[in-house]
Design an enzyme around this catalytic site. Structure first.
Site, short mmCIF file in Angstrom:
data_model
loop_
_atom_site.label_atom_id
_atom_site.label_comp_id
_atom_site.label_asym_id
_atom_site.label_seq_id
_atom_site.Cartn_x
_atom_site.Cartn_y
_atom_site.Cartn_z
N LYS A 52 0.84 -1.21 0.00
CA LYS A 52 0.00 0.00 0.00
C LYS A 52 0.87 1.25 0.00
O LYS A 52 0.60 2.21 -0.72
CB LYS A 52 -0.96 -0.03 1.20
CG LYS A 52 -2.05 -1.10 1.04
CD LYS A 52 -2.87 -1.35 2.30
CE LYS A 52 -3.82 -2.53 2.08
NZ LYS A 52 -4.62 -2.89 3.27
N GLN A 96 -5.00 -1.74 9.50
CA GLN A 96 -4.83 -3.06 8.91
C GLN A 96 -5.38 -4.14 9.84
O GLN A 96 -5.08 -4.16 11.03
CB GLN A 96 -3.34 -3.30 8.59
CG GLN A 96 -3.06 -4.57 7.80
CD GLN A 96 -3.63 -4.56 6.38
OE1 GLN A 96 -3.78 -3.51 5.76
NE2 GLN A 96 -3.98 -5.72 5.86
N ASP A 119 -11.22 2.25 3.44
CA ASP A 119 -11.40 0.79 3.37
C ASP A 119 -12.87 0.43 3.14
O ASP A 119 -13.19 -0.71 2.81
CB ASP A 119 -10.96 0.14 4.70
CG ASP A 119 -9.63 -0.60 4.57
OD1 ASP A 119 -9.28 -0.99 3.45
OD2 ASP A 119 -8.98 -0.78 5.61
N1 GUN Z 1 -6.92 -7.27 6.06
C1 GUN Z 1 -7.18 -8.03 4.98
N2 GUN Z 1 -7.68 -7.27 3.98
C2 GUN Z 1 -7.74 -6.01 4.44
C3 GUN Z 1 -8.15 -4.78 3.87
O1 GUN Z 1 -8.61 -4.68 2.73
N3 GUN Z 1 -8.05 -3.68 4.69
C4 GUN Z 1 -7.57 -3.77 5.95
N4 GUN Z 1 -7.53 -2.65 6.66
N5 GUN Z 1 -7.18 -4.90 6.52
C5 GUN Z 1 -7.26 -6.01 5.75
#
Ligand code: GUN
Length: 293
Positions: A52, A96, A119
Site C-alpha cells: 500500500k 490493517q 477501506d
Molecule cells: N486485512 C485483509 N484485507 C484487508 C483490507 O482490505 N483492509 C484492511 N484494513 N485490513 C485487511
C-alpha cells in the site's frame, strides 16, 4: 480460456491516478494523503501494508505509516484513530486487520470517521453501498467489479456463486453483483461453511467468486464449462523451494480448473493488485472530497 491480468489492469489504473494527481498538484491542489495503522508484525499484514505504501508513491500520494507493537491498548489505538480523524492533512486512513484479540475490531472500525474510511468498512459506508448510494466501496469487492468491467464480462442474468460470507469480501461482493447496474444484475447465491451442497451449487454457476481462504478448494468437478472464475484466496502455504518459504495459494485449483473456464484470475497477479489500486482510488476520491463534502 483467457487469463484476467489484474496486475496489468492495476498498473494502468495507477498511471491514470498518478496523472490526475499531477494535474491536481499542478493546479495548486492538495496532494492526497493516506495513513495506515499497523499493529504487530503479522507477515501477511506487513506485506499488504508495504504494498500500500509503495502504491502511494506510484500514485504520487503522501503516505504515513503508524506502527504499534501487538500489546498496544485499545484506548491508545482509539486515541490515534481520533487524532487521524481530526488531522486535516490526512484524507483517508486504514487500520490493517486482523488486530490482536484484546482489541475490538468493530469498535476501532466504528471509531473511524466514515468520511475518511477509505477501506469502506464503517457501517455508514457498508449501508450506503448496500442501497446503491455514493460511498467508499471496500477495496477487494471494488477491484473485482473493476476487473469484470474492464474485461467486458457479461453479468446480467448470470448465476453468480460467492464462496464465503466475510464482511470484507463475501457479503459486499454478493451485494454488488446483485445491484441494478453493470457489473451486477446477476442472480447471486452465497455459500458458506454451513452450506451442505456446495459442489452442486457451484456446478450451476456462470461466475464463481471464491473468497473462503481455503487453498485449492474449487476443483474441476465443481466448475461448469465456460464459467468465469474469480479467485480471491491468498493463503500462505509452506513451500521449501521458495526464498520466502511459502507460496501464495488461491482458493481455486488453477491447473485443473483453468482449461475449463472462459476467464480466470491467477494468484498472485489477479485480484490482489486490484485491491491495492481500489484503495488508491478511494484515497483519491477522499482527497477530492468527491463522495463526502
Ligand atoms: N486485512 C485483509 N484485507 C484487508 C483490507 O482490505 N483492509 C484492511 N484494513 N485490513 C485487511
Amino acid at each position: 480460456m483467457q487469463l484476467i491480468d489484474g496486475k496489468a489492469v492495476a498498473d494502468r489504473i495507477k498511471q491514470e491516478i498518478a496523472q490526475e494527481v499531477a494535474e491536481i498538484c499542478n493546479a495548486g491542489g492538495k496532494r492526497p494523503h493516506l495513513a495506515a495503522i499497523l499493529v504487530g508484525h503479522d507477515g501477511g499484514s506487513e506485506t499488504y501494508v508495504a504494498h500500500k505504501v509503495k502504491a502511494c508513491e506510484q500514485c504520487g500520494f503522501k503516505s504515513t505509516l503508524v506502527r504499534y507493537e501487538s500489546d498496544v491498548t485499545e484506548e491508545e489505538l482509539l486515541r490515534k484513530v481520533d487524532e487521524l480523524n481530526n488531522d486535516p492533512d490526512i484524507d483517508g486512513f486504514i487500520v490493517q486487520l486482523p488486530l490482536p484479540k484484546h482489541i475490538s475490531e468493530q469498535k476501532v472500525i466504528e471509531a473511524i470517521d466514515y468520511r475518511k474510511d477509505v477501506d469502506g468498512f464503517h457501517p455508514v459506508n457498508v449501508g450506503r453501498m448496500s442501497i446503491g448510494l455514493p460511498c467508499f466501496v471496500s477495496a477487494t469487492p471494488a477491484g473485482i467489479m473493476e476487473l469484470l468491467a474492464r474485461y467486458n464480462i457479461e453479468t446480467k442474468g448470470k448465476h453468480c456463486v460467492v464462496l464465503g460470507r466475510s464482511n470484507i469480501v463475501g457479503k459486499p461482493v454478493a451485494t454488488l453483483m446483485m445491484q441494478k447496474a453493470y457489473p451486477g444484475n446477476a442472480t447471486v447465491t452465497v455459500c458458506h461453511s454451513a452450506t451442505t451442497n456446495i459442489k452442486e451449487i457451484c456446478r450451476t454457476a456462470d461466475i464463481i467468486i471464491a473468497a473462503l481462504g481455503s487453498p485449492e478448494f474449487v476443483t474441476a468437478d465443481m466448475v461448469k464449462e465456460g464459467a468465469v472464475i474469480i479467485d480471491v484466496g491468498t493463503t500462505r502455504v509452506p513451500d521449501a523451494s521458495k526464498k520466502s518459504g511459502f507460496k501464495l495459494t488461491g482458493d481455486v485449483k488453477f491447473s485443473e480448473v483453468a482449461p475449463l473456464c472462459s476467464y480466470i484470475t491467477p494468484v498472485p497477479g489477479g485480484v490482489g493488485p486490484m485491491t491495492i489500486v481500489s484503495l488508491m482510488r478511494n484515497t483519491l476520491l477522499a482527497g477530492k472530497k468527491a463522495i463526502y463534502k
